[in-house]
Enzyme design. Structure first.
Site, PDB file in Angstrom:
ATOM      1  N   VAL A  38      49.399 -23.738-105.554  1.00 24.36           N
ATOM      2  CA  VAL A  38      48.890 -24.425-104.384  1.00 24.36           C
ATOM      3  C   VAL A  38      48.517 -23.520-103.347  1.00 24.36           C
ATOM      4  O   VAL A  38      47.552 -23.871-102.738  1.00 24.36           O
ATOM      5  CB  VAL A  38      49.802 -25.449-103.955  1.00 24.36           C
ATOM      6  CG1 VAL A  38      49.198 -26.298-102.660  1.00 24.36           C
ATOM      7  CG2 VAL A  38      50.031 -26.472-104.743  1.00 24.36           C
ATOM      8  N   ALA A  70      55.884 -22.959 -99.891  1.00 23.62           N
ATOM      9  CA  ALA A  70      56.815 -22.047-100.618  1.00 23.62           C
ATOM     10  C   ALA A  70      57.966 -22.883-100.721  1.00 23.62           C
ATOM     11  O   ALA A  70      58.269 -23.656-100.083  1.00 23.62           O
ATOM     12  CB  ALA A  70      57.206 -21.016 -99.675  1.00 23.62           C
ATOM     13  N   TYR A 125      66.312 -31.143-106.856  1.00 24.36           N
ATOM     14  CA  TYR A 125      65.015 -30.913-106.149  1.00 24.36           C
ATOM     15  C   TYR A 125      64.599 -31.623-105.092  1.00 24.36           C
ATOM     16  O   TYR A 125      64.267 -31.488-104.206  1.00 24.36           O
ATOM     17  CB  TYR A 125      64.033 -30.398-107.261  1.00 24.36           C
ATOM     18  CG  TYR A 125      62.434 -30.390-106.619  1.00 24.36           C
ATOM     19  CD1 TYR A 125      62.312 -28.984-105.994  1.00 24.36           C
ATOM     20  CD2 TYR A 125      61.650 -31.365-106.793  1.00 24.36           C
ATOM     21  CE1 TYR A 125      60.878 -28.902-105.572  1.00 24.36           C
ATOM     22  CE2 TYR A 125      60.221 -31.049-106.168  1.00 24.36           C
ATOM     23  CZ  TYR A 125      60.116 -29.862-105.804  1.00 24.36           C
ATOM     24  OH  TYR A 125      58.610 -29.737-105.132  1.00 24.36           O
TER      25      TYR A 125
END
Length: 318
Positions: A11, A69, A140
Site C-alpha cells: 500500500v 506501517a 492482529y
C-alpha cells in the site's frame, strides 16, 4: 509535507506514487537504509516500529502523517505470544508516532486500520459499518482496535485530527499471499471446488484504497472520523474467481461443490478458517464514506482485477 510510513509495502508504495503524481511533497519512512528509492519523495530511515522509535528527523516540517506501517496478519505466526508482538508494533509503535506527531504540530494523522476491528464475518445483506461495536477475534484485529482507541484519546488530548480507514482485502499489482495464490491457480488452469459459493465479500482495489487515503489527508469532513472502504460491489467467491479468470485470460475451471461439504472437509482437516474465508460473507457499508466525503471508487471491480492480472503476468515473465 506528508510523511508516509510503510513506504516499502504494498500500500505504501502505491500511496507515494499517487501523492507524487498529484504534486505533493512526500517523505517516505523506511525501516532500513537503502530499502528502495521512492521516486519523487525524500527518504528517512527510522528503524523498527516500537515505543522507542525516534521520529524527530522524520517529522520535521511535516503537516500530515499517513501511517500504513504495521505488523501484518500472518497465517502461521512463529511468535511465542503473537498478541504481545502485534501490540509492540501496531499499538505501542503507532501511539509513539502519534504522540510525537502531535507534539510536533502535525495537523492530521491518517491511520490504516483493518476491517478485522469489526470482526471476521457478516450475514449476507448486513454489512459492517464504521459505527458498529468493535469485535476483533484475532491478535492482529485486537492490536488495530487498541491502536484506534489510543489514537482517539491522543486526538482528544492534543487537537491533532485523526482519520481511521478500515479496508477489507486489498488486491492489485504486486499482491501477495492468498490472492496471488488464487491467480496462480487460475493461470495454471487448476480445477477448483468453488463453483457453488453464494457468499458476499467486499474487496478494495489498491488504486481505490490509496485514492481514499489521499482524500482523507485534506478533506475537512474527514477529521476525527472512521471510514469503511471497498470497491462498492460485493462478490461471491465463485464470481470473484470467474471475473479474475477473465482478467487473466484464463477461464476459471470451477467444480460446483456445495459450501457445506467444503466446510465439513476443512473442519476434518483442522482448517475451518480457510472454509470461512472461502465460503463465509464479509461485507462493509461505505455509504458514510460516499456521503461525508463525496467519494466514489475510481476503478470498477473489473478494472481493478485487470490491473492485478497485468501485474501478475509482469512478475511471471521475469
Amino acid at each position: 509535507m506528508i510523511l508516509v510510513t510503510g513506504a516499502t509495502g504494498f500500500v505504501g508504495r502505491a500511496l507515494i506514487d499517487l501523492l507524487v503524481k498529484r504534486g505533493r511533497s512526500v517523505r517516505a519512512a523506511m525501516r532500513r537504509a537503502g530499502a528502495f528509492t521512492a521516486a519523487g519523495a525524500s527518504v528517512v530511515t527510522v528503524g523498527d516500529l516500537s515505543a522507542q522509535t525516534d521520529w524527530s528527523a522524520a517529522l520535521a516540517g511535516v503537516d500530515a502523517v499517513v501511517h500504513a506501517a504495521a505488523r501484518v496478519h500472518v497465517m502461521q505466526d512463529a511468535a511465542a505470544d503473537p498478541l504481545v508482538e502485534f501490540r509492540r508494533v501496531n499499538v505501542q509503535g503507532t501511539l509513539q508516532l502519534a504522540r510525537r506527531a502531535a507534539a510536533g504540530g502535525v495537523r492530521r494523522f491518517v491511520f490504516i486500520s483493518s476491517v478485522k476491528v469489526n470482526g471476521e464475518a457478516t450475514e449476507p445483506g448486513h454489512p459492517f459499518t464504521a459505527g458498529d461495536a468493535s469485535a476483533p477475534l484475532d491478535a492482529y484485529g485486537i492490536s488495530k482496535m487498541e491502536a484506534e482507541q489510543g489514537l482517539r484519546e491522543i486526538a482528544a488530548q492534543t487537537g491533532m485530527e485523526v482519520v481511521i480507514i478500515r479496508p477489507p482485502l486489498v488486491y492489485g499489482p504486486g499482491v501477495k499471499a492468498n490472492f496471488r495464490a488464487m491467480m496462480r491457480w487460475l493461470a495454471r488452469g487448476v480445477p477448483l471446488p468453488l463453483g457453488a459459493i453464494h457468499n458476499r465479500r467486499s474487496l478494495v482495489a489498491l488504486d481505490n484504497l490509496v485514492d481514499l487515503m489521499v482524500t482523507c489527508v485534506d478533506h475537512p469532513a474527514a477529521a476525527n472520523q472512521t471510514f469503511m472502504v471497498s470497491d462498492g460491489e460485493d462478490l461471491s467467491t465463485t464470481q470473484l474467481l470467474q471475473r479474475m479468470g477473465r482478467a487473466l485470460g484464463r477461464p476459471a475451471r470451477l467444480i460446483p461443490v456445495p459450501a457445506i461439504l467444503l466446510k465439513v472437509g476443512a473442519a476434518l482437516l483442522g482448517k475451518p478458517a480457510i472454509a470461512q474465508r472461502l465460503c463465509g460473507s464479509l461485507q462493509v457499508d461505505i455509504s458514510k464514506t460516499r456521503q461525508l466525503l463525496g467519494w466514489s471508487a475510481p476503478l470498477s471491480v473489473d478494472e481493478g482485477l485487470k490491473r492485478a492480472a497485468e501485474g501478475y503476468w509482469r512478475e511471471a515473465s521475469v
